[in-house]
Design a protein around this motif. Structure first.
Motif, short mmCIF file in Angstrom:
data_model
loop_
_atom_site.label_atom_id
_atom_site.label_comp_id
_atom_site.label_asym_id
_atom_site.label_seq_id
_atom_site.Cartn_x
_atom_site.Cartn_y
_atom_site.Cartn_z
N ARG A 65 0.94 -1.15 0.15
CA ARG A 65 -0.10 -0.06 0.06
C ARG A 65 0.89 1.26 -0.02
O ARG A 65 0.50 2.23 -0.55
CB ARG A 65 -0.92 0.06 1.30
N ALA A 66 2.00 1.38 0.86
CA ALA A 66 2.97 2.34 0.79
C ALA A 66 3.27 2.64 -0.59
O ALA A 66 3.56 3.81 -0.84
CB ALA A 66 3.95 2.01 1.82
N LEU A 67 4.18 1.61 -1.20
CA LEU A 67 4.69 1.56 -2.69
C LEU A 67 3.35 2.08 -3.52
O LEU A 67 3.93 3.17 -4.41
CB LEU A 67 5.05 0.39 -2.92
N GLY A 72 1.40 6.88 -7.05
CA GLY A 72 0.42 7.39 -7.33
C GLY A 72 -0.62 6.54 -7.75
O GLY A 72 -1.82 6.85 -8.48
N GLU A 73 -0.78 5.18 -7.46
CA GLU A 73 -1.62 4.11 -7.78
C GLU A 73 -2.94 4.08 -7.12
O GLU A 73 -3.81 3.63 -7.55
CB GLU A 73 -1.00 2.72 -7.70
N ILE A 74 -2.61 4.80 -5.98
CA ILE A 74 -4.06 4.92 -4.99
C ILE A 74 -4.06 6.43 -4.48
O ILE A 74 -2.69 7.02 -4.30
CB ILE A 74 -4.02 4.04 -3.88
N VAL A 75 -5.18 6.95 -4.15
CA VAL A 75 -4.91 8.08 -3.72
C VAL A 75 -5.08 8.42 -2.17
O VAL A 75 -5.03 9.30 -1.69
CB VAL A 75 -6.11 9.13 -4.37
N GLU A 76 -5.48 7.39 -1.53
CA GLU A 76 -5.74 7.26 0.08
C GLU A 76 -4.43 7.35 0.62
O GLU A 76 -3.59 6.59 0.24
CB GLU A 76 -6.65 6.12 0.42
N GLU A 77 -4.45 7.90 2.02
CA GLU A 77 -3.24 8.05 2.55
C GLU A 77 -3.07 6.57 3.34
O GLU A 77 -3.82 5.87 3.77
CB GLU A 77 -3.41 8.98 3.58
N VAL A 78 -1.66 6.13 3.28
CA VAL A 78 -1.26 4.99 4.01
C VAL A 78 -1.34 5.11 5.68
O VAL A 78 -0.44 6.07 5.98
CB VAL A 78 -0.18 4.19 3.59
N ALA A 79 -2.25 4.64 6.32
CA ALA A 79 -2.39 4.72 7.75
C ALA A 79 -2.00 3.56 8.28
O ALA A 79 -2.30 2.41 7.96
CB ALA A 79 -3.74 5.42 8.06
N GLU A 80 -1.54 3.53 9.55
CA GLU A 80 -1.12 2.41 10.39
C GLU A 80 -2.30 1.75 10.73
O GLU A 80 -3.47 2.49 11.09
CB GLU A 80 -0.50 2.66 11.48
N GLU A 81 -2.72 0.44 10.57
CA GLU A 81 -4.01 -0.34 11.28
C GLU A 81 -3.64 -0.56 12.70
O GLU A 81 -2.63 -0.84 13.06
CB GLU A 81 -4.10 -1.52 10.42
N PRO A 82 -4.93 -0.41 13.41
CA PRO A 82 -4.89 -1.00 14.88
C PRO A 82 -4.06 -2.31 14.96
O PRO A 82 -4.27 -3.19 14.18
CB PRO A 82 -6.11 -0.80 15.21
N ILE A 83 -3.45 -2.57 15.97
CA ILE A 83 -2.68 -3.74 16.30
C ILE A 83 -3.70 -4.80 16.95
O ILE A 83 -4.26 -4.31 17.92
CB ILE A 83 -1.36 -3.69 17.08
N GLU A 84 -3.98 -5.85 16.27
CA GLU A 84 -4.78 -6.82 16.90
C GLU A 84 -3.89 -7.90 17.83
O GLU A 84 -2.92 -8.42 17.59
CB GLU A 84 -5.35 -7.69 15.64
#
Length: 90
Positions: A65-67, A72-84
């Motif tokens: 997702r970061a790459l 520019g392949e995705i427009v949403e910001e890469v955010a950390e997901e909550p740790i499960e």
């Protein structure tokens, strides 16, 4: 690697592969409960194998997702997901 860890690794691979077919993304927890009743030592090795594989999946997904965002392949910001926490309940 020990025979115990080899066996736990193979079982973890098989269980995670079967989850999609079973439609149950928490099936590994049910297997862990069965193992706990039979062998706490084996259950701990199995859970360690599961955790490592799930962490690797999450890390690879985050990297992809970061790459994609950088390219520019995705427009949403890469955010950390909550740790499960998968360690409770055993």
């Amino acid at each position: 690697m020990s025979v115990l860890q080899d066996m736990a690794d193979r079982l973890a691979d098989d269980v995670l592969a079967a989850e999609a077919e079973l439609g149950d993304d928490r099936f590994y927890e049910k297997v862990a409960q069965v193992l706990m009743a039979a062998s706490p030592t084996f259950q701990e090795a199995y859970i360690t194998s599961i955790r490592v594989r799930l962490a690797e999946r999450r890390g690879r997904d985050f990297l992809q997702r970061a790459l994609a965002a950088k390219r520019g392949e995705i427009v949403e910001e890469v955010a950390e997901e909550p740790i499960e926490d998968i360690s409770s309940g055993y």
